[in-house]
Design a protein around this motif. Sequence first.
Motif, PDB file in Angstrom:
ATOM      1  N   GLN A 144      18.118  14.790  71.620  1.00  0.00           N
ATOM      2  CA  GLN A 144      18.684  13.565  72.182  1.00  0.00           C
ATOM      3  C   GLN A 144      18.578  13.628  73.697  1.00  0.00           C
ATOM      4  OE1 GLN A 144      22.893  12.696  71.556  1.00  0.00           O
ATOM      5  NE2 GLN A 144      22.450  10.509  71.538  1.00  0.00           N
ATOM      6  N   HIS A 145      18.053  12.556  74.280  1.00  0.00           N
ATOM      7  CA  HIS A 145      17.900  12.476  75.731  1.00  0.00           C
ATOM      8  C   HIS A 145      19.269  12.337  76.384  1.00  0.00           C
ATOM      9  CE1 HIS A 145      16.588  10.885  79.654  1.00  0.00           C
ATOM     10  NE2 HIS A 145      15.421  11.446  79.387  1.00  0.00           N
ATOM     11  N   PRO A 152      17.976   3.959  75.195  1.00  0.00           N
ATOM     12  CA  PRO A 152      16.786   3.854  74.344  1.00  0.00           C
ATOM     13  C   PRO A 152      15.553   4.454  75.012  1.00  0.00           C
ATOM     14  CG  PRO A 152      17.989   1.781  74.366  1.00  0.00           C
ATOM     15  CD  PRO A 152      18.621   2.644  75.412  1.00  0.00           C
ATOM     16  N   ILE A 153      14.720   5.097  74.211  1.00  0.00           N
ATOM     17  CA  ILE A 153      13.446   5.639  74.691  1.00  0.00           C
ATOM     18  C   ILE A 153      12.373   4.603  74.387  1.00  0.00           C
ATOM     19  CG2 ILE A 153      11.720   7.450  74.357  1.00  0.00           C
ATOM     20  CD1 ILE A 153      14.045   9.365  73.761  1.00  0.00           C
ATOM     21  N   SER A 154      11.756   4.073  75.429  1.00  0.00           N
ATOM     22  CA  SER A 154      10.822   2.963  75.249  1.00  0.00           C
ATOM     23  C   SER A 154       9.386   3.414  75.032  1.00  0.00           C
ATOM     24  CB  SER A 154      10.886   2.019  76.456  1.00  0.00           C
ATOM     25  OG  SER A 154      10.619   2.721  77.653  1.00  0.00           O
ATOM     26  N   ASP A 201       8.695  20.071  78.826  1.00  0.00           N
ATOM     27  CA  ASP A 201       8.114  21.182  78.083  1.00  0.00           C
ATOM     28  C   ASP A 201       9.017  21.379  76.870  1.00  0.00           C
ATOM     29  OD1 ASP A 201       7.380  23.594  76.984  1.00  0.00           O
ATOM     30  OD2 ASP A 201       7.598  24.767  78.824  1.00  0.00           O
ATOM     31  N   VAL A 202       8.584  20.902  75.703  1.00  0.00           N
ATOM     32  CA  VAL A 202       9.477  20.908  74.542  1.00  0.00           C
ATOM     33  C   VAL A 202       9.614  22.288  73.910  1.00  0.00           C
ATOM     34  CG1 VAL A 202       9.210  18.478  73.986  1.00  0.00           C
ATOM     35  CG2 VAL A 202       7.582  20.117  73.063  1.00  0.00           C
ATOM     36  N   SER A 203       8.760  23.237  74.299  1.00  0.00           N
ATOM     37  CA  SER A 203       8.934  24.593  73.783  1.00  0.00           C
ATOM     38  C   SER A 203      10.205  25.225  74.336  1.00  0.00           C
ATOM     39  CB  SER A 203       7.723  25.462  74.135  1.00  0.00           C
ATOM     40  OG  SER A 203       7.626  25.655  75.544  1.00  0.00           O
ATOM     41  N   ARG A 204      10.677  24.687  75.496  1.00  0.00           N
ATOM     42  CA  ARG A 204      11.911  25.193  76.106  1.00  0.00           C
ATOM     43  C   ARG A 204      12.912  24.073  76.376  1.00  0.00           C
ATOM     44  NH1 ARG A 204       9.056  28.707  80.818  1.00  0.00           N
ATOM     45  NH2 ARG A 204       7.763  26.837  80.866  1.00  0.00           N
ATOM     46  N   SER A 205      12.611  22.859  75.892  1.00  0.00           N
ATOM     47  CA  SER A 205      13.467  21.685  76.139  1.00  0.00           C
ATOM     48  C   SER A 205      13.770  21.541  77.628  1.00  0.00           C
ATOM     49  CB  SER A 205      14.775  21.788  75.337  1.00  0.00           C
ATOM     50  OG  SER A 205      14.511  21.811  73.959  1.00  0.00           O
ATOM     51  N   LEU A 206      12.750  21.774  78.446  1.00  0.00           N
ATOM     52  CA  LEU A 206      12.926  21.788  79.897  1.00  0.00           C
ATOM     53  C   LEU A 206      12.166  20.638  80.538  1.00  0.00           C
ATOM     54  CD1 LEU A 206      13.863  23.387  82.493  1.00  0.00           C
ATOM     55  CD2 LEU A 206      11.614  24.483  82.413  1.00  0.00           C
ATOM     56  N   CYS A 207      12.835  19.900  81.408  1.00  0.00           N
ATOM     57  CA  CYS A 207      12.175  18.833  82.155  1.00  0.00           C
ATOM     58  C   CYS A 207      11.418  19.454  83.324  1.00  0.00           C
ATOM     59  CB  CYS A 207      13.198  17.815  82.666  1.00  0.00           C
ATOM     60  SG  CYS A 207      12.445  16.451  83.586  1.00  0.00           S
ATOM     61  N   LEU A 259      16.946  17.374  77.492  1.00  0.00           N
ATOM     62  CA  LEU A 259      16.796  17.100  76.065  1.00  0.00           C
ATOM     63  C   LEU A 259      17.751  18.025  75.320  1.00  0.00           C
ATOM     64  CD1 LEU A 259      13.010  16.659  75.147  1.00  0.00           C
ATOM     65  CD2 LEU A 259      14.804  14.928  75.217  1.00  0.00           C
ATOM     66  N   HIS A 260      18.765  17.446  74.702  1.00  0.00           N
ATOM     67  CA  HIS A 260      19.738  18.247  73.972  1.00  0.00           C
ATOM     68  C   HIS A 260      19.219  18.530  72.559  1.00  0.00           C
ATOM     69  CE1 HIS A 260      22.705  17.852  77.118  1.00  0.00           C
ATOM     70  NE2 HIS A 260      22.603  16.537  77.088  1.00  0.00           N
ATOM     71  N   ASP A 261      19.232  19.802  72.177  1.00  0.00           N
ATOM     72  CA  ASP A 261      18.859  20.180  70.811  1.00  0.00           C
ATOM     73  C   ASP A 261      19.996  19.827  69.857  1.00  0.00           C
ATOM     74  OD1 ASP A 261      16.209  21.557  70.725  1.00  0.00           O
ATOM     75  OD2 ASP A 261      17.155  22.757  72.293  1.00  0.00           O
ATOM     76  N   ILE A 262      19.679  19.099  68.810  1.00  0.00           N
ATOM     77  CA  ILE A 262      20.654  18.769  67.775  1.00  0.00           C
ATOM     78  C   ILE A 262      20.404  19.702  66.595  1.00  0.00           C
ATOM     79  CG2 ILE A 262      21.612  16.969  66.300  1.00  0.00           C
ATOM     80  CD1 ILE A 262      21.883  16.410  69.288  1.00  0.00           C
TER      81      ILE A 262
END
Length: 253
Positions: free
Chosen positions: A10-11, A16-18, A51-57, A86-89
């Motif tokens: 979750q951002h 909303p993510i467009s 970088d989604v491997s580390r959920s890092l902007c 990006l919060h990991d759920i």
Amino acid sequence: FGEKMVKLWQHSSLSPISRLGTAFTALSHDGKEAKPYILIAAGLNETCLFDVSRSLCRQCFRVLDPSLSYVDQISLPPSCLSMPVLHDIPIPSDSRRRMYGIYDAVNRMINDRFTPPEPNIQSISGRIGATGSNYIMTGGTDGYIRYWDLATASKCYTVSGLVTTQPRPIYESVDFVGATGSTVCPSKLFLCRQMPMPKLDEMESCKVPQKLHRGLVRPENHHKDAVLDLKKIDSPIKGLLSCSRDGVIKLWR
């Protein structure tokens, strides 16, 4: 593709993510190791590269409100200088708990979400790779098209959206250095200071006739409504196609 969801985020803006874009490549500071990246358009007139491997902007491209255009960077509100997250759920491993857990998580997202902030980004295009120049182009509900260079703010500029008498925006960047484990993870925030329209008594005398529409006035070529999509073309000419909510399509060279 199967029906099993393996990851849920979750951002941090809860808005909303467009638009989404993806790349699997090695950027600067990555060495030769390619990583999965997601380009996300969400929040108040901003786009981010995660970088989604580390959920890092790793990079954020943000347009400041015109009221903040002349505020020193050190005096800007914290929200203007923070990087999104990006919060990991968590997803339960047990199938029954997994089903209810996902339902609860998604239900919370729906209940907590905000209405889309204005203005917001509606279109993204660009190039992200291991070699060559990396850039993205954004278009949004403010009618602007902006070019963002991933390396330096001095190469960023506004393609379209400015009226004839409007001052050019200023682009600047802020560097962050974080760490995940033993790895140093540099991040960069790009800011666009969109200058407000000057009052008549603040304008250069040579621009006053244009402001008052006296004499020959060059027609404006920017979009009058939200820019909904951008497409780069290479043949038969190199250019950029843009379209807006009012049904207009423009070709830029």
